[in-house]
Design an enzyme around this catalytic site. Sequence first.
Site, PDB file in Angstrom:
ATOM      1  N   THR A  27     -16.484  -8.543   8.672  1.00 46.04           N
ATOM      2  CA  THR A  27     -15.936  -7.191   8.803  1.00 46.04           C
ATOM      3  C   THR A  27     -16.515  -6.306   7.704  1.00 46.04           C
ATOM      4  OG1 THR A  27     -14.023  -7.930   7.541  1.00 46.04           O
ATOM      5  CG2 THR A  27     -13.748  -7.825   9.902  1.00 46.04           C
ATOM      6  N   ARG A  31      -9.255  -4.941   5.414  1.00 45.94           N
ATOM      7  CA  ARG A  31      -8.168  -4.303   6.147  1.00 45.94           C
ATOM      8  C   ARG A  31      -6.948  -5.214   6.068  1.00 45.94           C
ATOM      9  NH1 ARG A  31      -9.121  -1.668  12.098  1.00 45.94           N
ATOM     10  NH2 ARG A  31     -11.039  -1.032  11.082  1.00 45.94           N
ATOM     11  N   SER A 122      -8.414   2.526  10.267  1.00 43.91           N
ATOM     12  CA  SER A 122      -8.787   3.043  11.580  1.00 43.91           C
ATOM     13  C   SER A 122      -7.594   3.257  12.504  1.00 43.91           C
ATOM     14  CB  SER A 122      -9.817   2.101  12.199  1.00 43.91           C
ATOM     15  OG  SER A 122     -10.360   2.687  13.342  1.00 43.91           O
ATOM     16  N   HIS A 123      -7.571   2.521  13.616  1.00 37.32           N
ATOM     17  CA  HIS A 123      -6.546   2.741  14.637  1.00 37.32           C
ATOM     18  C   HIS A 123      -5.255   1.984  14.342  1.00 37.32           C
ATOM     19  CE1 HIS A 123      -9.157  -0.627  15.393  1.00 37.32           C
ATOM     20  NE2 HIS A 123      -8.128  -1.219  15.966  1.00 37.32           N
ATOM     21  N   LYS A 135     -13.247   0.763   4.035  1.00 39.09           N
ATOM     22  CA  LYS A 135     -14.469   0.522   4.804  1.00 39.09           C
ATOM     23  C   LYS A 135     -15.665   0.855   3.920  1.00 39.09           C
ATOM     24  CE  LYS A 135     -13.469   2.620   9.134  1.00 39.09           C
ATOM     25  NZ  LYS A 135     -13.771   2.603  10.591  1.00 39.09           N
ATOM     26  N   ASP A 286      -8.715   8.546  17.016  1.00 39.83           N
ATOM     27  CA  ASP A 286      -7.927   7.553  16.278  1.00 39.83           C
ATOM     28  C   ASP A 286      -7.752   7.964  14.816  1.00 39.83           C
ATOM     29  OD1 ASP A 286     -10.503   7.045  15.340  1.00 39.83           O
ATOM     30  OD2 ASP A 286     -10.130   4.904  15.097  1.00 39.83           O
ATOM     31  N   ASP A 288      -9.116   7.393  11.902  1.00 39.53           N
ATOM     32  CA  ASP A 288     -10.229   7.865  11.077  1.00 39.53           C
ATOM     33  C   ASP A 288     -11.240   8.696  11.865  1.00 39.53           C
ATOM     34  OD1 ASP A 288     -10.971   5.567  12.469  1.00 39.53           O
ATOM     35  OD2 ASP A 288     -12.505   5.034  11.009  1.00 39.53           O
ATOM     36  N   ASP A 290     -13.123   8.174  14.574  1.00 35.73           N
ATOM     37  CA  ASP A 290     -14.360   7.708  15.199  1.00 35.73           C
ATOM     38  C   ASP A 290     -14.183   7.324  16.668  1.00 35.73           C
ATOM     39  OD1 ASP A 290     -12.956   5.435  14.571  1.00 35.73           O
ATOM     40  OD2 ASP A 290     -14.578   4.442  13.456  1.00 35.73           O
ATOM     41  N   ARG A 291     -12.930   7.205  17.125  1.00 35.33           N
ATOM     42  CA  ARG A 291     -12.717   6.865  18.548  1.00 35.33           C
ATOM     43  C   ARG A 291     -12.300   8.087  19.347  1.00 35.33           C
ATOM     44  NH1 ARG A 291      -9.888   1.061  19.165  1.00 35.33           N
ATOM     45  NH2 ARG A 291     -11.063   0.000  17.534  1.00 35.33           N
ATOM     46  N   THR A 353     -20.006  -6.793  19.500  1.00 36.82           N
ATOM     47  CA  THR A 353     -18.979  -5.806  19.184  1.00 36.82           C
ATOM     48  C   THR A 353     -19.085  -5.368  17.720  1.00 36.82           C
ATOM     49  OG1 THR A 353     -17.488  -6.661  20.853  1.00 36.82           O
ATOM     50  CG2 THR A 353     -16.480  -5.539  18.988  1.00 36.82           C
ATOM     51  N   GLU A 372     -19.118   1.698  22.822  1.00 34.57           N
ATOM     52  CA  GLU A 372     -18.336   0.486  23.017  1.00 34.57           C
ATOM     53  C   GLU A 372     -17.180   0.791  23.957  1.00 34.57           C
ATOM     54  OE1 GLU A 372     -18.055  -2.312  19.505  1.00 34.57           O
ATOM     55  OE2 GLU A 372     -17.665  -0.401  18.550  1.00 34.57           O
ATOM     56  N   GLU A 373     -16.695  -0.266  24.604  1.00 36.04           N
ATOM     57  CA  GLU A 373     -15.561  -0.107  25.520  1.00 36.04           C
ATOM     58  C   GLU A 373     -14.287   0.300  24.781  1.00 36.04           C
ATOM     59  OE1 GLU A 373     -13.099  -2.439  24.771  1.00 36.04           O
ATOM     60  OE2 GLU A 373     -14.557  -3.266  23.352  1.00 36.04           O
ATOM     61  N   SER A 374     -14.257   0.101  23.479  1.00 33.84           N
ATOM     62  CA  SER A 374     -13.052   0.349  22.687  1.00 33.84           C
ATOM     63  C   SER A 374     -12.941   1.821  22.281  1.00 33.84           C
ATOM     64  CB  SER A 374     -13.061  -0.545  21.458  1.00 33.84           C
ATOM     65  OG  SER A 374     -14.279  -0.388  20.748  1.00 33.84           O
ATOM     66  N   LYS A 385     -19.511   5.780  15.174  1.00 33.83           N
ATOM     67  CA  LYS A 385     -19.057   6.414  16.398  1.00 33.83           C
ATOM     68  C   LYS A 385     -18.334   7.693  16.006  1.00 33.83           C
ATOM     69  CE  LYS A 385     -15.174   3.132  16.717  1.00 33.83           C
ATOM     70  NZ  LYS A 385     -15.476   1.872  16.026  1.00 33.83           N
ATOM     71  N   ARG A 505      -8.543 -10.587  23.238  1.00 35.10           N
ATOM     72  CA  ARG A 505      -8.994  -9.530  24.133  1.00 35.10           C
ATOM     73  C   ARG A 505      -9.701 -10.159  25.330  1.00 35.10           C
ATOM     74  NH1 ARG A 505      -7.847  -5.459  20.784  1.00 35.10           N
ATOM     75  NH2 ARG A 505      -8.769  -5.291  18.712  1.00 35.10           N
TER      76      ARG A 505
END
Length: 552
Positions: A27, A31, A122-123, A135, A286, A288, A290-291, A353, A372-374, A385, A505
Amino acid sequence: MTPSNHSESIRRKVRLNKTFTDQKPGTSGLRKSSKEFEQPQYLESFIEAVLRTLPNVSGGTLIVGGDGRYGNLPAIDVILKMGAAHGLKRVITTTSGILSTPAASHLIRTHKAIGGIILSASHNAGGPDGDFGVKINGANGGPAPESLTNAIFECTKELEEYFLLEGPSISLKIPGMHYINAMAVEVIDGIEDYTTLMQRIFDFDRIETLIKNDFPIIFDALHAVTGPYAKRILEGLLGASTGTVRNGIPLEDFGGGHPDPNLTYAHELASLLLDSNKYCFGAACDGDGDRNMILGKGCFVNPSDSLAVLTANAHLVPAYANGLTGVARSMPTSAAVDVVAKDLGINCFETPTGWKFFGNLLDENLITLCGEESFGTGSNHVREKDGLWAVLFWLQILAEKGCSVSELMTMHWSHYGRHYYSRHDYEEIKSEAANDLYARLKKMLPTLVGQAFAGSEVSLADDFSYNDPVDNSITTNQGLRLILKDGSRVIMRLSGTGTKGATLRVYLERYVPKTGDLTQDPQRALSNLITGINNLAEIKQRTGMSRPTVIT
Ligand code: VG1
Ligand code: CO
């Protein structure tokens, strides 16, 4: 000697009473729960390892900021004092410490910084009972590669002390220049540079005309970092009405919510678009920033489809008008973008991922867009992102096409066919149960090839590994894949970002060509695959959960 508005600070060496080695391998940072971060010396130990490991700290510039969650400002204070003790020349941080992840990436690049430290989980939820995170980004502006995070991890094991410059704390209330001994601390407005970047990429006039012409939009910042960015851009520059940005003031606990833009955690926004006729377009980002989640009237855009739509329509955006060099998606992301790339005659890369895997491809200009799918999409404008960028990209397409979101999706599918897609998350499972389930399926994989599955036959079953075409590094164990003869895919991974127990997942995908039924409910279209994997992996029995926590 540099002028200083501080009295001379004293460099102090502090003995660590304990060794902290909590960083998960693989990672791009650390976190954990806020409670864990509140242990004495916990944050300091990690920051010390970062400052000892990041290249060129002495004499370098570092970007620091965060998503405004509980712990943000105290952590910046610690980083400033420790950064000064390690010989940084300059730290650039922001008013109130508010800095989104993509905006941080941009600052790292424009200031030729040695990297950045972004304070965010993040989320994940925030507050004293939520999570905190650190991060680490490298000099290219992207999440630190594994070589760097592994080196940081190794360093934490050996640490015996940390260093700081003791002195008064710097106020981040207003922009200004400060010094801690020789280190400059520049407090800037964290919104401005990012806004200018967006103005360079998109045609703001066209988007403004769309919004002002009876096209009501709504944006939910979920009380996280994008509030001030969205207010300045959507309400300030693009003429959206006041109140377009909901939950726009960053709160330390995100108002008790989960700053994760999906149908479960951003359900209020979802219901404004799906159950009422009031808005033509809705989006959320989200913690931070980025999503992104994109919604139209009565229409949810699956993130995998979003990447495909952006790719197919990129020529409508000034910054991409000359075409794309290539695209990339993470392995569990649906192949919707692959079909578009083939049509455009450009390469489509499949990475593990995590955004860090796009870094080399972007740096070498092998790709222009990736996702990404997320709920993550981005481009070569930064190395992260970028949630608001995706929102503006969608608005630009809608402005140029003059159609609704659902019309755009229908047109897209009737040209390329539709990749029905869903992700099922099982959160907070006991780690042992999750690991056993995963190990059992992994062991079964070789026996599955050639077997019947969900009305088709398994043609490939493996644990995904990635060979980076730029540096030839190989990353293994990136997710279990079942690929069927009819092109359907079922993928299983264990999350690397959860902080409580394990998160399983399951990613499900089935392609229907343009001549087939393009209007099914995704859960129904995927029902064979859902039943198939539930039975094969014994998900219900082994997790004790009768249904997923989150369905996307
Ligand atoms: C999740 C997503 C992944 C994303 C990562 C970081 O990881 O699946 O696609 O890159 O979060 O996103 P995992 O290991 O929990 O599946 V964020 O918004 O933290 O920067
Ligand atoms: Co994020």
